[in-house]
Design a protein around this motif. Structure first.
Motif, short mmCIF file in Angstrom:
data_model
loop_
_atom_site.label_atom_id
_atom_site.label_comp_id
_atom_site.label_asym_id
_atom_site.label_seq_id
_atom_site.Cartn_x
_atom_site.Cartn_y
_atom_site.Cartn_z
N GLY A 99 4.28 -7.61 4.13
CA GLY A 99 4.58 -6.18 4.18
C GLY A 99 5.78 -5.82 3.32
O GLY A 99 5.78 -4.81 2.62
N GLN A 100 6.82 -6.64 3.37
CA GLN A 100 7.99 -6.40 2.55
C GLN A 100 7.64 -6.47 1.06
O GLN A 100 8.10 -5.66 0.26
CB GLN A 100 9.08 -7.41 2.89
CG GLN A 100 9.69 -7.21 4.27
CD GLN A 100 10.56 -8.37 4.70
OE1 GLN A 100 10.49 -9.47 4.15
NE2 GLN A 100 11.38 -8.15 5.72
N ALA A 101 6.79 -7.43 0.70
CA ALA A 101 6.37 -7.56 -0.70
C ALA A 101 5.62 -6.31 -1.15
O ALA A 101 5.86 -5.78 -2.25
CB ALA A 101 5.50 -8.80 -0.88
N ALA A 102 4.71 -5.82 -0.31
CA ALA A 102 3.92 -4.64 -0.67
C ALA A 102 4.80 -3.41 -0.83
O ALA A 102 4.58 -2.58 -1.72
CB ALA A 102 2.85 -4.39 0.39
N ILE A 103 5.79 -3.27 0.05
CA ILE A 103 6.69 -2.11 -0.05
C ILE A 103 7.48 -2.16 -1.35
O ILE A 103 7.66 -1.14 -2.03
CB ILE A 103 7.63 -2.06 1.16
CG1 ILE A 103 6.83 -1.79 2.44
CG2 ILE A 103 8.70 -0.97 0.97
CD1 ILE A 103 7.63 -1.97 3.70
N MET A 104 7.95 -3.35 -1.73
CA MET A 104 8.70 -3.47 -2.98
C MET A 104 7.81 -3.14 -4.19
O MET A 104 8.26 -2.51 -5.15
CB MET A 104 9.27 -4.88 -3.12
CG MET A 104 10.33 -5.24 -2.09
SD MET A 104 11.69 -4.04 -2.04
CE MET A 104 12.29 -4.13 -3.72
N ILE A 105 6.54 -3.53 -4.12
CA ILE A 105 5.61 -3.23 -5.21
C ILE A 105 5.41 -1.72 -5.33
O ILE A 105 5.10 -1.20 -6.42
CB ILE A 105 4.27 -3.94 -4.99
CG1 ILE A 105 4.44 -5.45 -5.10
CG2 ILE A 105 3.22 -3.47 -5.99
CD1 ILE A 105 4.87 -5.93 -6.46
N ALA A 270 -0.80 -3.28 4.18
CA ALA A 270 -0.18 -4.60 4.19
C ALA A 270 0.73 -4.79 5.39
O ALA A 270 0.74 -5.85 6.03
CB ALA A 270 0.61 -4.81 2.89
N VAL A 271 1.53 -3.77 5.71
CA VAL A 271 2.43 -3.86 6.87
C VAL A 271 1.63 -4.02 8.16
O VAL A 271 1.95 -4.86 9.01
CB VAL A 271 3.34 -2.62 6.93
CG1 VAL A 271 4.07 -2.55 8.27
CG2 VAL A 271 4.34 -2.64 5.79
#
Length: 314
Positions: A99-105, A270-271
């Protein structure tokens, strides 16, 4: 316009579901894949299998091979986007949640605005875009500010921050590859063929990088669990094939600005998937940061959405 009118509504709905949901779930698939494969090996195998399938399809359809100039553009853009972009995301997910990766993207549209210098006058002369950039930057600050509270108890907090930074660098690589392809790729080249070449180039580069970092020497195929194989196959068939082909078809029958709304939906998916399947947690500040980032992305793209919808109605 004729294509828009003739496209079956049920097929359009299925394609949007693929772009919205599948691309959002690939972050979770990477988490499962990493349970048995090191990151660059996982990426390389994913790209190689997808490239073989697409090249096989092109062979069956007797698609003509492009000239060397087109191949060079595909190779460069493929390595930048798929190794420097998606490959770094896979590496980073060793230390941060999906989830953190998707938010950064989700910050990627901001990088596009900053990198596309030839359109700066257009971008920075628009109040929506400037406001969106400021709002998005505030969201990034909120997200980073809540990072320590959301860190897993057994995670190395330093490597978590390294993972965040690596994804930001990866977005720069992805944008550079996309802009390179946009500016130099022959528009007459079929999307399936150019994607196949990009995937093959990325597979070779990922394999070399995997070997240079010692992944192959540490890898034991007999120790790969079923969940990791499932993650790899999901990335190949659903991530690199179904979702991508749905996206390339959708932009021919619906305004590209409308199709690009997957940028807002993917992080939410994702989250939720990370929370439901692998018990990933986000702090309230990170959730707030996600919302603010997505509002910022919406504002920066609002002029394009308005223009595209007006053209469609006309």
């Amino acid at each position: 316009m004729n294509a828009e009118r003739n496209a079956p509504q049920w097929l359009i709905i299925l394609a949007f579901m693929a772009v919205y949901i599948v691309w959002g779930t690939t972050y979770l698939a990477v988490i499962y894949g990493l349970r048995g494969f090191p990151p660059f090996m996982l990426s390389g195998l994913r790209y190689l299998l997808a490239a073989i399938l697409l090249l096989g399809w092109c062979g069956i359809r007797r698609v003509a091979w492009p000239g060397w100039s087109v191949v060079k553009v595909c190779v460069v853009s493929g390595i930048l986007m798929l190794v420097g972009g998606s490959g770094i995301v896979a590496w980073s997910e060793q230390y941060i949640t999906s989830g953190q990766a998707a938010i950064m993207i989700a910050t990627e549209p901001f990088v596009f605005l900053l990198a596309d210098r030839k359109r700066w006058r257009e971008y920075f002369g628009n109040v929506f875009i400037i406001t969106g950039l400021l709002v998005g930057f505030a969201g990034i600050i909120l997200f980073f500010g809540g990072g320590e509270a959301a860190a897993q108890q057994d995670a190395d907090n330093v490597m978590q921050w390294v993972g965040y930074g690596a994804i930001l660098v990866g977005t720069v690589f992805w944008v550079a590859g996309a802009l390179h392809a946009e500016g130099k790729l022959d528009k007459r080249t079929p999307n399936i063929l150019s994607s196949a070449i990009q995937l093959l180039a990325a597979a070779i580069a990922s394999g070399l990088l995997s070997g240079m970092t010692g992944e192959w020497s540490r890898f034991r195929i007999e120790q790969v669990p079923a969940a990791a194989w499932a993650g790899l196959l999901y990335l190949v068939f659903f991530g690199s094939l179904i979702a991508y082909m749905a996206f390339t078809w959708l932009i021919t029958v619906r305004p590209p600005a409308l199709v690009s709304t997957h940028t807002y939906v993917n992080p939410v998916v994702a989250v939720l998937m990370g929370w439901a399947f692998v018990n990933e947690q986000l702090s309230w500040m990170q959730l707030l940061g996600m919302f603010v980032i997505l509002v910022g992305v919406l504002l920066t793209n609002f002029p394009n959405y308005k223009l595209s919808f007006n053209r469609q109605r006309a």
